[in-house]
Write a protein that holds these residues in place. Structure first.
Motif, PDB file in Angstrom:
ATOM      1  N   UNK B 175     -26.925 -54.178  -0.840  1.00 42.14           N
ATOM      2  CA  UNK B 175     -26.503 -55.548  -0.557  1.00 42.14           C
ATOM      3  C   UNK B 175     -24.981 -55.682  -0.566  1.00 42.14           C
ATOM      4  N   UNK B 176     -24.318 -54.987  -1.516  1.00 39.91           N
ATOM      5  CA  UNK B 176     -22.852 -55.045  -1.432  1.00 39.91           C
ATOM      6  C   UNK B 176     -22.387 -54.297  -0.186  1.00 39.91           C
ATOM      7  N   UNK B 177     -23.117 -53.275   0.230  1.00 37.35           N
ATOM      8  CA  UNK B 177     -22.803 -52.550   1.472  1.00 37.35           C
ATOM      9  C   UNK B 177     -22.892 -53.466   2.678  1.00 37.35           C
ATOM     10  N   UNK B 178     -23.911 -54.332   2.683  1.00 36.17           N
ATOM     11  CA  UNK B 178     -24.050 -55.282   3.791  1.00 36.17           C
ATOM     12  C   UNK B 178     -22.847 -56.223   3.805  1.00 36.17           C
ATOM     13  N   UNK B 179     -22.497 -56.711   2.629  1.00 34.00           N
ATOM     14  CA  UNK B 179     -21.362 -57.640   2.550  1.00 34.00           C
ATOM     15  C   UNK B 179     -20.056 -56.994   3.012  1.00 34.00           C
ATOM     16  N   UNK B 180     -19.932 -55.713   2.728  1.00 33.99           N
ATOM     17  CA  UNK B 180     -18.676 -55.023   3.045  1.00 33.99           C
ATOM     18  C   UNK B 180     -18.740 -54.294   4.381  1.00 33.99           C
ATOM     19  N   UNK B 181     -19.832 -54.452   5.125  1.00 34.97           N
ATOM     20  CA  UNK B 181     -20.060 -53.676   6.366  1.00 34.97           C
ATOM     21  C   UNK B 181     -19.895 -52.186   6.131  1.00 34.97           C
ATOM     22  N   UNK B 182     -20.318 -51.725   4.959  1.00 34.11           N
ATOM     23  CA  UNK B 182     -20.189 -50.306   4.612  1.00 34.11           C
ATOM     24  C   UNK B 182     -21.531 -49.611   4.873  1.00 34.11           C
ATOM     25  N   UNK B 183     -21.746 -49.166   6.120  1.00 30.94           N
ATOM     26  CA  UNK B 183     -23.033 -48.589   6.500  1.00 30.94           C
ATOM     27  C   UNK B 183     -23.398 -47.343   5.684  1.00 30.94           C
ATOM     28  N   UNK B 184     -22.518 -46.403   5.459  1.00 27.67           N
ATOM     29  CA  UNK B 184     -22.895 -45.244   4.642  1.00 27.67           C
ATOM     30  C   UNK B 184     -23.424 -45.653   3.272  1.00 27.67           C
ATOM     31  N   UNK B 185     -22.783 -46.665   2.689  1.00 24.08           N
ATOM     32  CA  UNK B 185     -23.244 -47.125   1.363  1.00 24.08           C
ATOM     33  C   UNK B 185     -24.653 -47.718   1.449  1.00 24.08           C
ATOM     34  N   UNK B 186     -24.881 -48.490   2.553  1.00 24.05           N
ATOM     35  CA  UNK B 186     -26.219 -49.065   2.751  1.00 24.05           C
ATOM     36  C   UNK B 186     -27.263 -47.951   2.825  1.00 24.05           C
ATOM     37  N   UNK B 187     -26.979 -46.954   3.649  1.00 24.55           N
ATOM     38  CA  UNK B 187     -27.940 -45.863   3.819  1.00 24.55           C
ATOM     39  C   UNK B 187     -28.146 -45.095   2.513  1.00 24.55           C
ATOM     40  N   UNK B 188     -27.068 -44.864   1.798  1.00 26.78           N
ATOM     41  CA  UNK B 188     -27.162 -44.116   0.543  1.00 26.78           C
ATOM     42  C   UNK B 188     -28.034 -44.858  -0.467  1.00 26.78           C
ATOM     43  N   UNK B 189     -28.132 -46.179  -0.329  1.00 25.63           N
ATOM     44  CA  UNK B 189     -28.999 -46.954  -1.220  1.00 25.63           C
ATOM     45  C   UNK B 189     -30.402 -47.111  -0.667  1.00 25.63           C
ATOM     46  N   UNK B 190     -30.525 -47.232   0.662  1.00 19.91           N
ATOM     47  CA  UNK B 190     -31.822 -47.558   1.264  1.00 19.91           C
ATOM     48  C   UNK B 190     -32.740 -46.346   1.381  1.00 19.91           C
ATOM     49  N   UNK B 191     -32.189 -45.221   1.855  1.00 24.42           N
ATOM     50  CA  UNK B 191     -33.052 -44.066   2.126  1.00 24.42           C
ATOM     51  C   UNK B 191     -33.722 -43.515   0.851  1.00 24.42           C
ATOM     52  N   UNK B 192     -32.981 -43.355  -0.243  1.00 25.19           N
ATOM     53  CA  UNK B 192     -33.673 -42.896  -1.462  1.00 25.19           C
ATOM     54  C   UNK B 192     -34.805 -43.850  -1.883  1.00 25.19           C
ATOM     55  N   UNK B 193     -34.609 -45.148  -1.663  1.00 24.31           N
ATOM     56  CA  UNK B 193     -35.657 -46.111  -2.009  1.00 24.31           C
ATOM     57  C   UNK B 193     -36.909 -45.896  -1.177  1.00 24.31           C
ATOM     58  N   UNK B 194     -36.678 -45.662   0.122  1.00 32.03           N
ATOM     59  CA  UNK B 194     -37.811 -45.401   1.010  1.00 32.03           C
ATOM     60  C   UNK B 194     -38.532 -44.131   0.581  1.00 32.03           C
ATOM     61  N   UNK B 195     -37.728 -43.092   0.259  1.00 32.18           N
ATOM     62  CA  UNK B 195     -38.329 -41.830  -0.185  1.00 32.18           C
ATOM     63  C   UNK B 195     -39.107 -42.029  -1.484  1.00 32.18           C
ATOM     64  N   UNK B 196     -38.532 -42.859  -2.369  1.00 29.46           N
ATOM     65  CA  UNK B 196     -39.215 -43.147  -3.639  1.00 29.46           C
ATOM     66  C   UNK B 196     -40.579 -43.799  -3.373  1.00 29.46           C
ATOM     67  N   UNK B 197     -40.577 -44.777  -2.452  1.00 27.47           N
ATOM     68  CA  UNK B 197     -41.834 -45.466  -2.125  1.00 27.47           C
ATOM     69  C   UNK B 197     -42.859 -44.484  -1.563  1.00 27.47           C
ATOM     70  N   UNK B 198     -42.406 -43.627  -0.653  1.00 28.68           N
ATOM     71  CA  UNK B 198     -43.335 -42.665  -0.040  1.00 28.68           C
ATOM     72  C   UNK B 198     -43.871 -41.687  -1.081  1.00 28.68           C
ATOM     73  N   UNK B 199     -42.966 -41.211  -1.956  1.00 27.85           N
ATOM     74  CA  UNK B 199     -43.391 -40.263  -2.983  1.00 27.85           C
ATOM     75  C   UNK B 199     -44.432 -40.894  -3.910  1.00 27.85           C
ATOM     76  N   UNK B 200     -44.111 -42.093  -4.410  1.00 26.95           N
ATOM     77  CA  UNK B 200     -45.054 -42.761  -5.316  1.00 26.95           C
ATOM     78  C   UNK B 200     -46.392 -42.985  -4.627  1.00 26.95           C
ATOM     79  N   UNK B 201     -46.324 -43.383  -3.356  1.00 25.76           N
ATOM     80  CA  UNK B 201     -47.549 -43.628  -2.610  1.00 25.76           C
ATOM     81  C   UNK B 201     -48.405 -42.363  -2.550  1.00 25.76           C
TER      82      UNK B 201
END
Ligand SMILES: Nc1ncnc2c1ncn2[C@@H]1O[C@H](COP(=O)(O)OP(=O)(O)O)[C@@H](O)[C@H]1O
Ligand SMILES: [Mg+2]
Lengths: 328, 224
Positions: B175-201
């Protein structure tokens, strides 16, 4: 052992399931409730173990009004085979059979022994079936497990609600025969429900015939065949009354015993069975007169030997069966 | 090509801030874990009560449904005046969201248990409590577990919003990445979350299979 005293059961939606029913199940005997679907058979059964309570009248268990016996205690003393079997699919066969002994707090060793013994009794090898799940079994095997489970804690009374109803005719006949043998061995008091008059005649010491909610006739199988008390019973018993009667009588009840000498070298008895390697026609003491009659017709012989363990123990004449046949 | 480059940049961001990443990931997992445990503790007994006392069922279910329709941000907005900023409010909000899938599956699982099986159990002299514990709950377990699995996957996603009330987690970067238009930061936060969801699933799917299909499972082996 069980006594119904003017029992009426009206369900909450005011369906009258049974009206003013009275009959008894004597200790160690099998009483069969028979009647068309929806006539109140299952309801009658459930009144015994208090899955339902009577609206009027009383049910007695061993002389005590069931209303005065704790529900849990009563049910744990009564084996119950329900119409739909109702095995616990998440438990193994062994765990299913162990249910009531566990509830009663038996110790583990005792339970294991009992489970194996019952599986053997029901012709399911414990090694093979103990750890299987109900889904893996055939209909007949599941029904055997259902009966084993009901017998597990050595109940004083066994309730069986159309236990063989969903099986194919051959499996059903096999299980009926086996169960008759088991009953002779364990001597439990049994209340058995079926919609088939043939099964009732075969399994029952006494038969209770129901029309919708009403008891029509309560009698021995033979009396029901010989003296049906109403048009309903006559229709229900159906055709072939004489043949049905013959199927109630066994060969050993009317045979003339031969004086068998306890001598294993007795050649006469052997020749009765085999003749030049070919098996000759003969009867077994447990055969019904109906099957004896069919053997007589096939063989076209006047009299046949009755053979047990390769020994001739008696003789039966065709005319004797004809006499019973024609005697009404 | 630029997308791939951004992805690489995201990876770089993650490596450069790895210590912070581990802290956020840990916060994220703890948020999910605590709110799920609370949801299971509440939803399963509630489901049992709903099935046992049929009159309460519709009220219990409608509370669950209403909870689900309130937007997450609204729940968060409601939670923070009461519980303040931070972890507690975030857990409460996630908990509310985690409830419904577990509740509906508990009810469905218990209700699907064959009536004849229950009658057989009662006829053998089990008390209501014994029937519940030895027959209904074990038979409903695979379905209840499927509800928990759905709930966990949803919560991993919802937990990103914890950032808004200072609850921490991977949402901090996204969310701070969105505010700052910092795409790498967004991805660095989003992708691990997606992987976490898939792993837990997948982990839950595996467990579900283990507890669910014993009968089926053996049979499929037996019949090849
Ligand atoms: N729980 C119940 N509530 C209302 N009516 C019932 C209930 N159980 C059975 N009945 C009705 O009572 C009658 C007798 O049913 P039942 O004893 O099951 O008959 P059977 O076992 O002979 O087929 C039927 O009309 C059936 O619909
Ligand atoms: Mg019935």
């Amino acid at each position: 052992m069980i006594k119904f005293d003017n029992v009426t059961k009206i369900y909450a939606d005011s369906t009258v399931a049974i009206r003013d029913i009275s009959f008894e199940v004597a200790e160690g005997t099998t009483t069969v409730l028979v009647g068309p679907s929806g006539c109140g058979k299952t309801t009658t059964m459930k009144l015994v173990n208090r899955l339902e309570d009577p609206t009027e009248g009383a049910v007695y268990y061993d002389g005590t009004n069931t209303q005065e016996i704790g529900v849990t205690e009563l049910r744990r003393d009564i084996g119950y085979v329900i119409q739909e079997i109702g095995l616990f699919n998440h438990m193994t066969v062994g765990e299913n059979v162990a249910t009531v002994p566990k509830l009663k707090g038996w110790d583990d060793g005792q339970i294991d022994d009992r489970v194996d013994k019952l599986l053997e009794l029901m012709a399911l090898s414990p090694e093979e079936y103990r750890d299987q799940y109900p889904r893996e079994l055939s209909g007949g095997q599941r029904q055997r497990v259902g009966v084993a489970r009901a017998l597990a804690a050595d109940p004083d009374v066994l309730l069986m609600d159309e236990p063989f109803g969903a099986l194919d005719p051959i499996t059903r006949a096999d299980l009926q025969d086996e169960f008759l043998e088991i009953q002779a061995e364990i001597n439990t008091t049994i209340l058995f429900v079926t919609h088939s008059i043939d099964e009732a005649l075969k399994m029952g010491d006494k038969i209770v015939i129901f029309d919708v909610g009403e008891l029509v006739q309560y009698d021995t199988p033979r009396n029901i065949l010989e003296n049906p008390n109403s048009e309903f019973v006559r229709d229900f018993v159906g055709e072939d009354i004489t043949l049905k009667k013959l199927s109630l009588i066994n060969v050993d009840e009317i045979m003339r015993p031969t004086n068998v000498i306890e001598d294993t070298t007795d050649q006469d008895s052997k020749t009765a069975v085999t003749n030049g390697g070919e098996v000759m026609h003969h009867l077994a003491p447990g055969d019904s007169l109906k099957s004896a009659l069919s053997t007589f017709v096939e063989s076209d012989i006047q009299s046949l030997p009755v053979v047990e363990d390769e020994e001739t123990i008696g003789v039966i004449d065709r005319d004797e069966i004809y006499e019973i046949y024609n005697g009404g | 090509m630029s997308e791939l480059y951004t992805l690489v940049e995201g990876g770089q961001y993650l490596i450069e801030n790895f210590d912070e990443f581990l802290t956020l990931l840990r916060e994220h997992i703890i948020l999910v874990l605590v709110s799920e445990l609370a949801a299971i503790t509440v939803a399963v007994p509630l489901g049992v009560i709903a099935v046992r006392y049929n009159r309460l069922k519709s009220s219990i279910l409608s509370v669950g449904n209403v909870a689900q329709t309130i937007p997450t941000l609204a729940v968060i907005a409601l939670a923070f005046p009461i519980f303040g900023l931070g972890f507690n409010s975030a857990v409460i909000a996630l908990f509310v969201y985690a409830l419904l899938p577990i509740l509906t599956n508990t009810i469905a699982g218990l209700e699907q248990v064959d009536e004849n099986t229950i009658e057989a159990a009662e006829g053998m002299g089990m008390t209501k409590w014994e029937v519940l514990r030895k027959i209904q709950l074990p038979m409903a377990l695979p379905v209840i577990f499927a509800g928990i699995r759905t709930s966990v996957v949803i919560t991993v996603g919802t937990a990103y919003l914890a950032f808004f009330i200072g609850g921490g987690g991977l949402g901090v970067w996204v969310i701070s990445g969105i505010n700052l238009f910092n795409t790498p930061q967004i991805l660095a936060g989003a992708i691990p979350g997606a992987l976490l969801a898939i792993t837990l699933d997948s982990v839950f799917a595996f467990i579900e299979h283990q507890i669910g299909g014993e009968g089926h499972h053996d049979q499929s082996i037996a019949t090849g």
